[in-house]
Motif scaffolding. Sequence first.
Motif, PDB file in Angstrom:
ATOM      1  N   GLU A 111       0.831  -1.207   0.000  1.00 58.02           N
ATOM      2  CA  GLU A 111       0.000   0.000   0.000  1.00 58.02           C
ATOM      3  C   GLU A 111       0.861   1.250   0.000  1.00 58.02           C
ATOM      4  O   GLU A 111       0.549   2.229  -0.689  1.00 58.02           O
ATOM      5  N   SER A 112       1.960   1.229   0.743  1.00 60.09           N
ATOM      6  CA  SER A 112       2.870   2.368   0.751  1.00 60.09           C
ATOM      7  C   SER A 112       3.432   2.628  -0.643  1.00 60.09           C
ATOM      8  O   SER A 112       3.486   3.776  -1.112  1.00 60.09           O
ATOM      9  N   GLY A 113       3.841   1.568  -1.330  1.00 57.87           N
ATOM     10  CA  GLY A 113       4.364   1.712  -2.686  1.00 57.87           C
ATOM     11  C   GLY A 113       3.323   2.233  -3.664  1.00 57.87           C
ATOM     12  O   GLY A 113       3.629   3.040  -4.559  1.00 57.87           O
ATOM     13  N   ILE A 114       2.077   1.795  -3.504  1.00 57.63           N
ATOM     14  CA  ILE A 114       0.996   2.264  -4.385  1.00 57.63           C
ATOM     15  C   ILE A 114       0.721   3.742  -4.144  1.00 57.63           C
ATOM     16  O   ILE A 114       0.485   4.509  -5.090  1.00 57.63           O
ATOM     17  N   LEU A 115       0.757   4.174  -2.886  1.00 61.24           N
ATOM     18  CA  LEU A 115       0.564   5.596  -2.586  1.00 61.24           C
ATOM     19  C   LEU A 115       1.659   6.445  -3.225  1.00 61.24           C
ATOM     20  O   LEU A 115       1.398   7.558  -3.695  1.00 61.24           O
ATOM     21  N   LEU A 116       2.878   5.920  -3.265  1.00 57.05           N
ATOM     22  CA  LEU A 116       3.966   6.627  -3.954  1.00 57.05           C
ATOM     23  C   LEU A 116       3.677   6.697  -5.451  1.00 57.05           C
ATOM     24  O   LEU A 116       3.861   7.755  -6.076  1.00 57.05           O
ATOM     25  N   VAL A 248      -3.129   9.382   2.102  1.00 56.65           N
ATOM     26  CA  VAL A 248      -1.744   9.312   2.587  1.00 56.65           C
ATOM     27  C   VAL A 248      -1.696   9.568   4.089  1.00 56.65           C
ATOM     28  O   VAL A 248      -1.023   8.843   4.838  1.00 56.65           O
ATOM     29  N   LEU A 249      -2.410  10.586   4.545  1.00 57.01           N
ATOM     30  CA  LEU A 249      -2.440  10.896   5.980  1.00 57.01           C
ATOM     31  C   LEU A 249      -3.083   9.759   6.772  1.00 57.01           C
ATOM     32  O   LEU A 249      -2.601   9.395   7.852  1.00 57.01           O
ATOM     33  N   ALA A 250      -4.162   9.186   6.234  1.00 60.89           N
ATOM     34  CA  ALA A 250      -4.854   8.084   6.929  1.00 60.89           C
ATOM     35  C   ALA A 250      -3.968   6.860   7.061  1.00 60.89           C
ATOM     36  O   ALA A 250      -4.132   6.060   7.988  1.00 60.89           O
ATOM     37  N   PHE A 251      -3.009   6.689   6.142  1.00 57.39           N
ATOM     38  CA  PHE A 251      -2.125   5.529   6.191  1.00 57.39           C
ATOM     39  C   PHE A 251      -0.879   5.791   7.029  1.00 57.39           C
ATOM     40  O   PHE A 251      -0.532   5.004   7.921  1.00 57.39           O
ATOM     41  N   TYR A 252      -0.190   6.913   6.772  1.00 53.51           N
ATOM     42  CA  TYR A 252       1.121   7.125   7.386  1.00 53.51           C
ATOM     43  C   TYR A 252       1.058   7.623   8.828  1.00 53.51           C
ATOM     44  O   TYR A 252       1.939   7.295   9.628  1.00 53.51           O
ATOM     45  N   VAL A 253       0.052   8.414   9.174  1.00 51.14           N
ATOM     46  CA  VAL A 253      -0.011   8.920  10.554  1.00 51.14           C
ATOM     47  C   VAL A 253      -0.169   7.776  11.558  1.00 51.14           C
ATOM     48  O   VAL A 253       0.595   7.682  12.532  1.00 51.14           O
ATOM     49  N   PRO A 254      -1.131   6.843  11.367  1.00 49.58           N
ATOM     50  CA  PRO A 254      -1.189   5.703  12.292  1.00 49.58           C
ATOM     51  C   PRO A 254       0.065   4.825  12.240  1.00 49.58           C
ATOM     52  O   PRO A 254       0.492   4.302  13.272  1.00 49.58           O
ATOM     53  N   MET A 255       0.660   4.658  11.040  1.00 51.59           N
ATOM     54  CA  MET A 255       1.850   3.821  10.926  1.00 51.59           C
ATOM     55  C   MET A 255       3.014   4.410  11.720  1.00 51.59           C
ATOM     56  O   MET A 255       3.732   3.689  12.433  1.00 51.59           O
ATOM     57  N   ILE A 256       3.201   5.722  11.634  1.00 50.09           N
ATOM     58  CA  ILE A 256       4.252   6.380  12.410  1.00 50.09           C
ATOM     59  C   ILE A 256       3.963   6.242  13.893  1.00 50.09           C
ATOM     60  O   ILE A 256       4.866   5.975  14.701  1.00 50.09           O
TER      61      ILE A 256
END
Length: 312
Positions: A111-116, A248-256
């Motif tokens: 999912e991270s790669g797809i967001l990129l 992007v925010l919904a994915f990376y903020v919880p991941m961080i």
Amino acid sequence: MGLFNVSHPASFLLTGIPGLESSHSWLAGPLCVMYAVALGGNTVILQAVRVEPSLHEPMYYFLSMLSFSDVAMSMATLPTVLRTFCLNARSIAFDACLIQMFLIHSFSMMESGILLAMSFDRYVAICDPLHYATVLTNGVIAGIGVAVTARSFITLFPLPFLFKRLPVCRSNVLSHSYCLHPDMMKLACADITINSIYGFFVLISTFGMDMFFIFLSYVLILRSVMAIASRKERLKALNTCVSHILVVLAFYVPMIGVSVVHRFGEHAPRYIHVFMSNVYLFVPPVLNPLIYSAKTKEICRAIVRMFHRIKM
């Protein structure tokens, strides 16, 4: 002695939400709703992109990849989460736990790669629109999808074997209703330095680099948009990025948040670890289809047309 000839429990015990064990049956309802929204919403988007000619564009092909990864992530966690909360069936076989751990981390990296890739799509569409169709051809899009998938599975392939070489003798109780590598490492009674270094390397070289290039793409997009003379055209260009920025925010903020809690929050209350991990795994697959359906008119119209044809 073989490399994996070490002490392992036959199974692990999964945990729901500490302190709320008596309420697990009540919590099962909201969890089922979240899974239904995640699986149903993302499946609808996949079908809409497949059948609607107006969505046969790079942006929506990448969106279908994102929906697929969300469906896969939900399917990876659904069996153990629902068994834990609905049936209080907490046991999971050792090898099954390794497989689930590998799948969860792999689909997350995918999912991270797809967001990129989606940020690159927005960069080309706004900064070089005349070459958009020639840069992002169907072959290029397919190649990006294959590369993202291959990176995820190849990078994380050593992870189950790195854990399997560790003896587990402290306990067999995990902190969540699914298997995560940081959580499993806490049960090892041997030096976990190699696992920690490899996990940190994966985090920085994949998720970290993805975040950096997404940020860089939006710096370039913003610079290009600010050069547009018309305020109306500037807003129109930026509006095409809103859905992606929210996802992007919904994915990376919880991941961080999960990464910080696992690495530096050893003395934090246990429910903080559980809450952050649940947000990280459950929220993005639920929000992504809702965000794109609400903020992208083309998706909304295509879904309405698709259901209208079904009713007819």
